[in-house]
Scaffold this active site. Structure first.
Site, PDB file in Angstrom:
ATOM      1  N   LYS A 252       8.059  -3.027   6.463  1.00  0.00           N
ATOM      2  CA  LYS A 252       7.237  -1.827   6.628  1.00  0.00           C
ATOM      3  C   LYS A 252       6.708  -1.502   5.240  1.00  0.00           C
ATOM      4  CE  LYS A 252       7.153   2.869   8.562  1.00  0.00           C
ATOM      5  NZ  LYS A 252       6.084   3.384   7.722  1.00  0.00           N
ATOM      6  N   ARG A 257      -2.717   2.320   6.326  1.00  0.00           N
ATOM      7  CA  ARG A 257      -3.206   1.459   7.393  1.00  0.00           C
ATOM      8  C   ARG A 257      -4.683   1.160   7.204  1.00  0.00           C
ATOM      9  NH1 ARG A 257      -0.363   1.869  12.854  1.00  0.00           N
ATOM     10  NH2 ARG A 257      -1.181   0.054  13.923  1.00  0.00           N
TER      11      ARG A 257
END
Ligand code: ATP
Length: 565
Positions: A252, A257
């Site tokens: 992660k 994003r």
């Protein structure tokens, strides 16, 4: 369509809190709605453009006050006073327009096209000297508006419509209006909304009544869609329970994003909030063209920063300015280099892949992305059913300065905009600290009228030193269980403690103690304490503690040292 008709609809929708009733009201409205008027659906969602278009009306309360003042001739101070007592700027506009309308009768009728036309000009106006133009555009609408229309014009511009309509209500109303109440049609309509991100366009198709066409609608390269979100789990064991064995486990990354669209050799980059950031990342455009095969695609990825010399990954905050900054891009690119970690693919050379299983999407992705570390690559990934291997990979991700891992179901589809359990996130345990609130910032838009970000401090002797800000872990509204803390509640507690006010910022007497959770303490030149908390989140109010009980700077220093080990 007359704006009056839309105002009537707003009234009906606002008069009930029951979702089923709202759906019924909306469904009746949709049955009558002409295709040429479909853009009023954007207005119902408090927008003026389709959802794939990130432009927002973005008018502050202050500006709205000026517009009300100009169109009614009432002074701004008077309006602010009314606003304080009514708590709703829309209601203030309604009352003032009503008072004025009794003396003048020169009203033109307002239609929704005119409202959309004027409001759509607002986001285009940027920079100096545009404030006046913005006010004029709103004033023009207000001068033609009935009192009730004025209420909704103002609520729309400040982003506080208060009719409780979401895309999902429109979806259900469309299903009920055109296909009877079948759950299946609602799910196909949802699919079409996910793929187009445009209620107007979906309405057009739904009105034709062709479910097959709706089912087969494809993603469009260049139009951003909402990304799939993750649920949280605490341990890898719990993760395996949820996504099955084996599953894919990935780093992660602690970045942001990025949706990469490519068509006809043109690359467009969107953030999770659907903002186009292509201009800010010219090197990424180059990497995409050079290292990803295919003439058209949509790829989901995380951008992460690294130190050019040490090649160590950096926390998100350190590269966040690259998203907004529109000048000195080359310099910034050099100082704050980024690496793209691709982790999903939604469309490839003419084919929508949302319904392909993740195991196939990830294989395709690895096939077309040529890994170039510190430029562009696929996310670090293992596929395993073994808890020990999963733990080891999790620790490796942390050692590599990342936030934790994602666990992904290999058979799952890509569900845009949803926090379904197809991908899970695991981060390390959080730590806690008691701090005192010494300041706050008033919010805008939906949060206007509330303090929405709170300045926290630890203590050093009798002094209070800033150690960060918290805006998460606080609820917009308390649910029926009344658990948690809301912005309204905090604002009410802090208002009597305000000592200084400047713009939207206030300083408050240090009295309110809260417990925050955080993941890490970092050094920070920003704050007086010299430290900042990573991922601070309000856990609870501590009315049982006094400011003298809070964390001391020396304790923070110790904790910082300890965590280094
Ligand atoms: P958080 O604050 O924990 O990032 P969030 O609400 O922003 O949570 P979530 O969907 O809950 O977002 O967590 C997933 C986020 O993690 C994604 O939005 C993405 O930005 C980021 N991420 C980093 N690495 C990956 C990866 N390999 N796969 C998917 N998402 C990733």
């Amino acid at each position: 369509m007359k704006y009056e008709k839309l105002a009537d609809l707003y009234n009906s929708l606002g008069s009930t809190t029951k979702r089923l009733e709202k759906t019924k009201i909306l469904s009746d409205f949709l049955k009558e709605l002409k295709n040429e008027d479909r853009e009023v659906l954007y207005l119902l969602l408090g927008r003026v453009f389709p959802e794939y278009d990130q432009r927002e009306i973005g008018i502050s309360n202050q500006l709205a006050i000026k517009a009300i003042s100009r169109s009614t001739g009432i002074g701004e101070n008077e309006i602010v006073k009314e606003w304080k007592s009514k708590g709703d700027l829309g209601k203030v506009a309604e009352a003032l327009v009503k008072a004025k309308k009794q003396s003048t009768l020169n009203r033109h009728e307002l239609d929704t096209k005119k409202v959309l036309e004027n409001l759509r000009k607002l986001p285009e106006l940027e920079g100096r000297g545009t404030m006046d133009k913005k006010i004029s555009l709103i004033t023009e609408l207000l001068s033609s508006a009935s009192p009730e229309e004025a209420l909704y014009v103002i609520r729309t511009v400040i982003g506080d419509l208060r009719i409780g309509i979401q895309e999902s209500t429109i979806r259900d109303a469309m299903a009920s209006a055109f296909f009877g109440d079948e759950a299946e049609s609602a799910s196909h309509i949802q699919g079409a909304l996910d793929k187009t991100n445009d209620v107007g366009k979906v309405f057009e198709m739904v009105k034709k009544g062709k479910l097959k066409e709706i089912k087969e609608i494809s993603l469009e390269v260049g139009k951003p869609i909402k990304v799939m979100l993750a649920q949280k789990v605490k341990t890898v064991a719990e993760g395996f329970e949820k996504v099955g064995r084996p599953c894919a486990i990935e780093y992660k990354y602690d970045g942001f994003r990025l949706l990469i669209h490519k068509k006809n050799n043109e690359v467009v980059l969107y953030t999770r909030r659907l903002e186009n950031v292509t201009r800010q990342f010219p090197e990424v455009v180059k990497y995409v063209k050079e290292y990803i095969k295919g003439s058209s695609f949509i790829i989901d990825s995380e951008v992460v920063g690294f130190d050019r010399k040490t090649k160590i990954y950096r926390p998100f905050q350190e590269i966040s300015q690259r998203i907004k900054r529109k000048y000195d891009i080359e310099k910034l690119q050099d100082e704050l280099p980024v690496e793209i970690n691709a982790f999903d693919i939604l469309y490839y050379d003419g084919k929508t892949l949302l319904h392909e299983p993740f195991r196939e999407r990830t294989v395709l992705l690895k096939k077309i992305v040529e890994d170039r570390k510190y430029k562009i690559k696929t996310a670090e990934q293992i596929i395993t059913d073994d808890e020990k291997k999963a733990e080891k990979f999790f620790n490796q991700a942390l050692a590599d300065n990342q936030e934790g891992v994602m666990m992904k179901n290999l058979d799952s589809i890509y569900q845009p905009g949803s926090r379904v359990g197809f991908m899970l996130k695991i981060k390390p345990e959080e730590r806690e600290m008691d701090l005192v609130i010494i300041g706050a910032e008033y919010g805008t838009g939906k949060r206007s009228g509330w303090m929405s970000s709170f300045v926290l401090a630890c203590k050093k002797g009798s002094e209070f030193l800033e150690i960060g800000k918290v805006g998460t872990g606080i609820k917009e509204k308390l649910g029926s269980d009344t658990k948690g803390t809301s912005f309204a509640e905090l604002t009410k507690m802090l208002k009597p403690l305000v000592e200084h006010e400047k713009g939207r910022d206030v300083e408050v007497k240090p009295e309110i103690v809260i417990t925050v959770t955080y993941q890490e303490i970092q050094k920070s030149p920003h704050y007086k304490s010299g430290f900042a908390l990573r991922f601070p989140r309000l856990k609870s109010l501590r009315p049982d503690r006094s400011p003298s009980d809070i964390e001391s700077l020396s304790q923070v220093e110790k904790d910082y040292e300890k965590q280094g080990k």
